[in-house]
Design an enzyme around this catalytic site. Structure first.
Site, mmCIF file in Angstrom:
data_model
loop_
_atom_site.group_PDB
_atom_site.id
_atom_site.type_symbol
_atom_site.label_atom_id
_atom_site.label_comp_id
_atom_site.label_asym_id
_atom_site.label_seq_id
_atom_site.Cartn_x
_atom_site.Cartn_y
_atom_site.Cartn_z
ATOM 1 N N PHE A 65 66.019 41.181 51.959
ATOM 2 C CA PHE A 65 67.228 40.927 51.172
ATOM 3 C C PHE A 65 67.102 41.277 49.691
ATOM 4 O O PHE A 65 68.066 41.176 48.954
ATOM 5 C CB PHE A 65 67.749 39.498 51.350
ATOM 6 C CG PHE A 65 66.712 38.432 51.107
ATOM 7 C CD1 PHE A 65 66.360 38.074 49.826
ATOM 8 C CD2 PHE A 65 66.126 37.769 52.182
ATOM 9 C CE1 PHE A 65 65.418 37.095 49.594
ATOM 10 C CE2 PHE A 65 65.172 36.774 51.962
ATOM 11 C CZ PHE A 65 64.821 36.439 50.673
ATOM 12 N N GLU B 125 62.861 37.429 54.624
ATOM 13 C CA GLU B 125 62.668 36.236 55.442
ATOM 14 C C GLU B 125 62.107 36.697 56.793
ATOM 15 O O GLU B 125 62.693 37.565 57.453
ATOM 16 C CB GLU B 125 64.025 35.528 55.634
ATOM 17 C CG GLU B 125 63.945 34.199 56.321
ATOM 18 C CD GLU B 125 63.589 33.034 55.383
ATOM 19 O OE1 GLU B 125 63.266 33.256 54.194
ATOM 20 O OE2 GLU B 125 63.624 31.887 55.863
ATOM 21 N N ARG C 221 65.651 28.775 39.503
ATOM 22 C CA ARG C 221 66.810 28.323 40.265
ATOM 23 C C ARG C 221 67.979 28.399 39.310
ATOM 24 O O ARG C 221 68.392 27.391 38.754
ATOM 25 C CB ARG C 221 66.603 26.848 40.637
ATOM 26 C CG ARG C 221 66.458 26.573 42.081
ATOM 27 C CD ARG C 221 66.283 25.072 42.306
ATOM 28 N NE ARG C 221 65.051 24.782 43.033
ATOM 29 C CZ ARG C 221 64.894 24.972 44.325
ATOM 30 N NH1 ARG C 221 65.896 25.406 45.057
ATOM 31 N NH2 ARG C 221 63.757 24.698 44.914
ATOM 32 N N LYS D 201 71.991 33.531 56.152
ATOM 33 C CA LYS D 201 70.805 32.773 55.747
ATOM 34 C C LYS D 201 69.947 32.599 56.996
ATOM 35 O O LYS D 201 70.329 31.887 57.927
ATOM 36 C CB LYS D 201 71.184 31.409 55.170
ATOM 37 C CG LYS D 201 69.993 30.624 54.675
ATOM 38 C CD LYS D 201 70.411 29.286 54.097
ATOM 39 C CE LYS D 201 69.283 28.605 53.347
ATOM 40 N NZ LYS D 201 68.047 28.447 54.075
ATOM 41 N N ARG E 186 56.035 32.001 49.842
ATOM 42 C CA ARG E 186 56.658 31.579 48.599
ATOM 43 C C ARG E 186 55.754 30.681 47.773
ATOM 44 O O ARG E 186 55.945 30.526 46.583
ATOM 45 C CB ARG E 186 58.018 30.954 48.896
ATOM 46 C CG ARG E 186 58.090 29.478 48.984
ATOM 47 C CD ARG E 186 59.489 29.116 49.377
ATOM 48 N NE ARG E 186 59.954 27.942 48.693
ATOM 49 C CZ ARG E 186 61.178 27.485 48.806
ATOM 50 N NH1 ARG E 186 62.055 28.106 49.553
ATOM 51 N NH2 ARG E 186 61.540 26.408 48.175
ATOM 52 N N LYS F 245 73.080 28.730 48.398
ATOM 53 C CA LYS F 245 72.992 28.635 49.855
ATOM 54 C C LYS F 245 74.040 27.659 50.363
ATOM 55 O O LYS F 245 74.410 26.709 49.654
ATOM 56 C CB LYS F 245 71.599 28.164 50.255
ATOM 57 C CG LYS F 245 71.227 26.841 49.616
ATOM 58 C CD LYS F 245 69.788 26.456 49.858
ATOM 59 C CE LYS F 245 69.456 25.199 49.076
ATOM 60 N NZ LYS F 245 68.076 24.786 49.099
ATOM 61 N N ARG G 232 59.834 32.663 53.806
ATOM 62 C CA ARG G 232 59.908 33.706 52.799
ATOM 63 C C ARG G 232 58.649 34.566 52.824
ATOM 64 O O ARG G 232 57.541 34.035 52.914
ATOM 65 C CB ARG G 232 60.035 33.011 51.439
ATOM 66 C CG ARG G 232 60.474 33.874 50.307
ATOM 67 C CD ARG G 232 61.955 33.797 50.160
ATOM 68 N NE ARG G 232 62.434 34.516 49.005
ATOM 69 C CZ ARG G 232 63.102 33.955 48.006
ATOM 70 N NH1 ARG G 232 63.338 32.653 48.012
ATOM 71 N NH2 ARG G 232 63.551 34.683 47.015
ATOM 72 N N GLU H 71 75.500 36.859 52.443
ATOM 73 C CA GLU H 71 74.492 37.298 53.414
ATOM 74 C C GLU H 71 74.219 36.190 54.410
ATOM 75 O O GLU H 71 74.427 35.016 54.113
ATOM 76 C CB GLU H 71 73.180 37.647 52.691
ATOM 77 C CG GLU H 71 73.261 38.942 51.923
ATOM 78 C CD GLU H 71 71.981 39.243 51.144
ATOM 79 O OE1 GLU H 71 70.986 38.524 51.298
ATOM 80 O OE2 GLU H 71 72.017 40.204 50.362
HETATM 81 P P1 AMP Z 1 66.246 26.631 51.155
HETATM 82 O O1 AMP Z 1 64.943 26.873 51.807
HETATM 83 O O2 AMP Z 1 67.139 25.711 51.921
HETATM 84 O O3 AMP Z 1 66.117 26.283 49.698
HETATM 85 O O4 AMP Z 1 67.034 28.039 51.159
HETATM 86 C C1 AMP Z 1 66.580 29.145 50.472
HETATM 87 C C2 AMP Z 1 65.693 29.998 51.368
HETATM 88 O O5 AMP Z 1 66.465 30.672 52.367
HETATM 89 C C3 AMP Z 1 65.027 31.139 50.653
HETATM 90 O O6 AMP Z 1 63.882 30.700 49.961
HETATM 91 C C4 AMP Z 1 64.685 32.100 51.780
HETATM 92 O O7 AMP Z 1 63.412 31.754 52.306
HETATM 93 C C5 AMP Z 1 65.730 31.793 52.845
HETATM 94 N N1 AMP Z 1 66.671 32.890 53.121
HETATM 95 C C6 AMP Z 1 67.134 33.201 54.352
HETATM 96 N N2 AMP Z 1 67.997 34.221 54.309
HETATM 97 C C7 AMP Z 1 68.099 34.615 53.017
HETATM 98 C C8 AMP Z 1 68.829 35.631 52.336
HETATM 99 N N3 AMP Z 1 69.664 36.462 52.978
HETATM 100 N N4 AMP Z 1 68.688 35.720 50.993
HETATM 101 C C9 AMP Z 1 67.859 34.889 50.318
HETATM 102 N N5 AMP Z 1 67.149 33.911 50.904
HETATM 103 C C10 AMP Z 1 67.249 33.763 52.243
#
Ligand code: AMP
Length: 573
Positions: free
Chosen positions: A348, A307, A424, A256, A277, A430, A261, A254
């Protein structure tokens, strides 16, 4: 229970720095309170008077606490302030001041945990004329029956800084050890998973006392905040596939999105609630999202995970998180702001659907539900862009396309996996290009000079040791902040934000309660003897104030170490 009994445990916990020992002390204590009012004791042990999801705050500053101590002891405020400047911890100051208090309290009623909870819970609801005086009154009432040790912990609880190291990991372990066998891994998982669904250790403890089957009965429900599932990092496309593919070799990819969140809930009465979140409720701040939900989601009850991404109405381009971050905390001019900084919702996941939890369904099925109930319209509400493939080349193309569409990167998702709140666990990974970026917490700051005098202009940042819960210094950030900012991050904004959290001052430097999370980009991680993390960030630069994140979300020392090792390895080739 007499509050003094709880204070004895606080003291024991404070004296024992080892996390293991703390969990042992706590679990022994929990075994003895099986017939007490559990709720209040569990909350007070956490330094709170409500479940973790409750956002209410006491609204008590150091100054107010000083006034209350003064009122209860008859000592002048100046004397208390003087001691505070010397000792740095108002809890200790309260204890010392109370040692010299006159003896009349010997005859006053003994404090109970119920009374402490009652008075503290009443604080946020006091509003209107004379509020400050009423607040001081409630605190002074407690303090006037308090012993020195009790005064110490009442003050610390009020200031949200119990200093005994009872983080959520320690509380969880102690509940498991008190109710089950120490080696019982399943019990450990069940307690954690129950907590992630309801974010209330008191409720979890009550159920755990009755057995594992009762823990299983804890369910998520719309309107009740729950912890979101978190992502791990994929090293590259191959790694992403290896760790998430199903038995056909397929994985879901998907986009990102770069926003924040949003968990959107609709209960059976039709009430819509939105949480970030970190479980803050932001429903009022996003009126356009409520409208979209009513228009674009066809289901009676649900919890959807998404998101929220900002966009510019004129240029029709997406903006970065920094741009819309101010919408999360803003309490006034909401309609104006939602016009100026609108958000698009990218859905998502779905965790609850038409009266039932969906978290145990495989992701593939949850996505099917989403496809059935969500109507997509650009800049309003849409399903996350997704492909399902087993082909690494196709995945690489999708990644490139995501970046050329100005998205942050991609996510890999295991089609067969359930949704694990708060975890986690590698069900989603990601991948993004700019890896030299950490979310860190501000633990200190320094006042600027010359034109910048009076403003805090440089910030000490720390990462987190997951095991001990300690914050470890890793750098000083002054670049990236400006005198003026549209995004609520000017020197003045940051100073106003940080000032109420100051713990102590030494010349131009201040120590700060770890609450504010910022994103910092840097060139590399270096070994360093000057910080207690033993690492330092080279050329750190502030990029965003993460109002949507908690100290639990920041980079861990293990992640810092890992990046350092990776960079060192790259240099050898
Ligand atoms: P990070 O903030 O770098 O830990 O990346 C994870 C975050 O990406 C999640 O907590 C979401 O807020 C965001 N996110 C963006 N797009 C997506 C997606 N398609 N699926 C899940 N999380 C996503």
């Amino acid at each position: 229970m007499h509050y003094s009994k709880l204070c004895e445990i606080y003291e024991e916990l404070e004296k024992n720095p080892s996390r293991l020992k703390k969990a042992e002390i706590l679990s022994e204590f929990l075994k003895t309170i099986k017939h007490e009012k559990h709720r209040e004791i569990i909350y007070l042990l956490q330094g709170r008077v409500w479940p973790d999801w409750e956002e209410k705050e006491f609204g008590i500053s150091e100054q107010l606490t000083i006034k209350a101590i003064s009122r209860a002891t008859g000592k002048p405020e100046e004397e208390i302030v003087k001691k505070w400047k010397k000792i740095g911890d108002l809890g200790e100051v309260a204890a010392e001041t109370f040692k010299n208090k006159s003896q009349h309290t010997l005859f006053s009623a003994k404090l109970t945990t119920t009374k402490v909870l009652e008075n503290l819970q009443a604080l946020p609801d006091l509003i209107g004329k004379g509020t400050v005086d009423k607040k001081i009154g409630l605190i002074a009432e407690l303090l006037s029956s308090a012993s020195p040790i009790e005064a110490k912990y009442i003050a610390r609880t009020l200031l949200n800084d119990l200093r005994i190291g009872t983080g959520s990991g320690t509380i969880r372990d102690s509940i498991v050890w008190a109710c089950f066998d120490k080696e019982d891994k399943e019990a450990f998982e069940k307690v954690q998973s129950a907590y992630d669904k309801v974010t209330d250790f008191a409720l979890v403890f009550e159920k755990a006392l009755k057995g594992k089957h009762e823990l299983d009965k804890i369910e998520i429900s719309p309107g009740q905040p729950l912890k979101v599932m978190l992502a791990l990092k994929a090293e590259d496309i191959h790694d992403g596939f290896e760790r998430t593919k199903n038995d056909k070799g397929e994985t879901a990819l998907e986009y990102k999105y770069d926003g924040f969140r949003m968990l959107i809930n609709k209960d059976e009465k039709g009430n819509i609630k939105i949480f970030t979140r970190r479980l803050d409720e932001v429903t009022k701040q996003f009126p356009e999202v409520i409208e979209h939900v009513n228009k674009y989601v066809k289901a009676d009850t649900f919890i959807i995970d998404s998101e929220a991404v900002g966009y510019d109405k004129k240029t029709k381009k997406y903006t970065t998180f920094q741009h819309i971050s101010q919408r999360i905390k803003r309490k006034y001019d909401i309609d104006k702001l939602s016009e100026e900084l609108p958000v698009e919702i990218n859905v998502f996941d779905i965790l609850y659907y038409n009266g039932k939890s969906a978290i145990d369904m495989p992701f593939e099925k949850r996505r099917e539900i989403l496809e059935k109930i969500i109507k997509t319209e650009k800049f309003k509400f849409r399903l996350a862009e997704q492909i399902i493939t087993s082909d690494e080349k196709r995945a690489a193309k999708f990644y490139k396309q995501a970046l050329s569409d100005k998205e942050e990167g991609i996510m890999f998702k295991n089609l067969a996996s359930p949704y694990k709140p708060g975890a986690r666990v590698g069900h989603m990974l990601k991948m993004k290009p700019a890896d030299n970026e950490f979310d860190l917490v501000i633990v200190g700051a320094e006042y600027g000079t010359g034109k910048r005098a009076g403003w805090l202009t440089s910030f000490d940042v720390a990462c987190r040791d997951k095991e001990s819960g300690e914050f470890l210094d890793i750098g000083k950030v002054s670049t990236g902040l400006k005198e003026k900012s549209e995004e609520g991050t000017s020197y003045e904004d940051m100073t106003n934000l940080v000032k109420p959290l100051i713990k102590s001052e030494h010349g131009k430097s201040v120590k700060i309660k770890p609450k504010i999370v910022i994103t910092v980009v840097f060139q590399e991680v270096q070994g360093s003897p000057s910080y207690n993390s033993h690492y330092a960030l080279r050329f750190p630069r502030f990029t965003a104030l993460r109002t949507d994140r908690d100290t639990e979300d920041i980079a861990t020392i293990d992640e810092v170490k890992k990046l350092h090792e990776k960079e060192a390895l790259k240099r050898t080739f």
